[in-house]
Design a protein around this motif. Structure first.
Motif, PDB file in Angstrom:
ATOM      1  N   UNK A 103      -8.469   0.081  -4.030  1.00 36.50           N
ATOM      2  CA  UNK A 103      -8.550   1.018  -2.900  1.00 36.50           C
ATOM      3  C   UNK A 103      -8.104   0.350  -1.601  1.00 36.50           C
ATOM      4  N   UNK A 104      -7.533   1.136  -0.725  1.00 34.42           N
ATOM      5  CA  UNK A 104      -7.132   0.656   0.596  1.00 34.42           C
ATOM      6  C   UNK A 104      -8.165   1.097   1.628  1.00 34.42           C
ATOM      7  N   UNK A 115      -3.606   0.412  -2.887  1.00 35.36           N
ATOM      8  CA  UNK A 115      -3.044  -0.939  -2.857  1.00 35.36           C
ATOM      9  C   UNK A 115      -2.684  -1.363  -4.276  1.00 35.36           C
ATOM     10  N   UNK A 116      -1.433  -1.824  -4.437  1.00 36.49           N
ATOM     11  CA  UNK A 116      -0.964  -2.287  -5.743  1.00 36.49           C
ATOM     12  C   UNK A 116      -0.686  -3.787  -5.647  1.00 36.49           C
ATOM     13  N   UNK A 120      10.133   0.053  -9.527  1.00 34.33           N
ATOM     14  CA  UNK A 120       8.953   0.818  -9.118  1.00 34.33           C
ATOM     15  C   UNK A 120       9.147   1.670  -7.856  1.00 34.33           C
ATOM     16  N   UNK A 121      10.258   1.463  -7.157  1.00 35.36           N
ATOM     17  CA  UNK A 121      10.450   2.188  -5.902  1.00 35.36           C
ATOM     18  C   UNK A 121       9.542   1.684  -4.797  1.00 35.36           C
ATOM     19  N   UNK A 145       0.864  -1.180   0.000  1.00 32.96           N
ATOM     20  CA  UNK A 145       0.000   0.000   0.000  1.00 32.96           C
ATOM     21  C   UNK A 145       0.901   1.229   0.000  1.00 32.96           C
ATOM     22  N   UNK A 146       0.686   2.103  -0.970  1.00 35.58           N
ATOM     23  CA  UNK A 146       1.574   3.253  -1.142  1.00 35.58           C
ATOM     24  C   UNK A 146       0.764   4.542  -1.122  1.00 35.58           C
ATOM     25  N   UNK A 147       1.417   5.679  -0.783  1.00 30.30           N
ATOM     26  CA  UNK A 147       0.714   6.972  -0.790  1.00 30.30           C
ATOM     27  C   UNK A 147       0.158   7.292  -2.172  1.00 30.30           C
TER      28      UNK A 147
END
Length: 339
Positions: free
Chosen positions: A264-265, A272-273, A328-329, A244-246
């Motif tokens: 969506x988170x 969420x990816x 992707x960082x 889960x990323x900003x």
């Protein structure tokens, strides 16, 4: 009490990895567990508690005592107009518990069909699938305090469930053994078909009348089509958590990778990816190195084709982490526990 020496753990982990336990025993009751843990001989011996062995990666022999938790039983402990409360022993196979609920038309866990492992392991990492998590049907659990050998009760709030997280993986790690879990099942189903491919699969299967069994059948169909059977090829299911990323970071990635997949988170500030998508885009899907590799149909699953070893799988996991992070960082975190 039967404590064995130098026992192979190959049959006790779904990766099918060969590793040896210095000592091994199986307990079927709380009393037997307390008896084993009270033995002066093993007081200072390292201990490993096993459920279904579906969430561990054995990277070496275990120099200590392996205790297989096989506490059985499913009991209705309470009931009201709308709900049924079921207490299940920690050693009950999770999918068998789900099938028990469906057979009695008790709703709430049908989306969690065919997840490997046992009831006792389920709350440790708040297992989830297709829009449902353990916390959604959880009432309480009983666990043995390994220091005092006393039974303690943990409520929903006390477990601090998060995405594949609980206090038993964090602040209380290695301090408790879960003995049983009490779940709240509903007599009136609230169908969850919006997540993943459930709706399309129901249509493909020609199911027009929704029921908890129909949803369970669809979930089983999806999982069997995407995930390898551990009895046929060694694996632990999903190896990494979905990161889960900003939102700002996701927007930047979407400019560079327009086809990036997301969900969506619970936290509106996070996105969420799917880890499987990231791993596949980094070129790992279907990768094989000798007897280990990445599954050809689902990049989220690392596999043992037979004769592989846990250390090699761990090294492969690190390579995948580095590769995804470089592209992707995003740093992937394993769901699987390295032993």
């Amino acid at each position: 009490m039967n404590i064995q020496e130098n026992i192979s753990l190959k049959a006790y982990n779904t990766f099918g990895l060969e590793a040896t336990a210095q000592y091994f025993t199986e307990v079927k009751t709380v009393e037997a567990l307390v008896e084993v843990l009270s033995l002066e001989t093993f007081k200072d011996t390292p201990k490993l508690f096993l459920g279904g062995g579906s969430n561990i990666l054995l990277t070496k022999d275990f120099e200590g005592l392996v205790i297989k938790i096989d506490i059985q039983g499913i009991e209705k402990v309470d009931e009201n107009e709308n709900h049924v409360y079921l207490k299940a022993g920690a050693g009950v196979v999770w999918h068998e518990f789900v099938m028990h609920c469906i057979a009695h038309d008790w709703a709430g866990v049908e989306n969690l069909s065919l997840i490997p492992g046992t009831v006792g392991a389920a709350p440790m990492q708040n297992i989830g699938a297709y829009g449902i998590e353990i916390k959604d049907v959880f009432e309480k659990l009983e666990a043995l305090n390994l220091e005092t050998l006393e039974i303690e009760t943990f409520t929903l709030e006390q477990c601090h469930f998060g995405y594949r997280e609980s206090i038993f993986k964090n602040s209380h790690k290695n301090q408790y053994v879960i003995l049983n879990v009490t779940f709240i099942l509903s007599k009136t189903p609230n169908f969850h078909v919006e997540y993943g491919a459930i709706k399309d699969t129901l249509k493909e299967m020609g199911i027009e009348q929704l029921s908890i069994k129909a949803i369970s059948d669809a979930v089983i169909h999806i999982r069997q089509s995407k995930l390898p059977n551990p009895a046929e090829i060694g694996n632990s299911g999903s190896f990494f958590k979905n990161p889960e990323i900003p939102k700002a970071q996701f927007d930047t990635l979407k400019e560079k990778f327009p086809h990036i997949v997301s969900f969506p988170s619970v936290n509106p500030e996070l996105i969420k990816v799917p880890a499987g998508w990231l791993i596949e885009q980094a070129g790992w899907k279907g990768y094989r190195d000798g007897q280990i590799g990445v599954h050809a149909k689902q990049a989220l699953v690392l596999v043992n084709h037979g004769g592989g070893n846990g250390k090699a799988i761990k090294e492969l996991a690190y390579k995948i982490q580095d590769s995804v992070n470089e592209k992707f960082g995003i740093l992937l975190h394993p769901e699987v526990n390295f032993i």
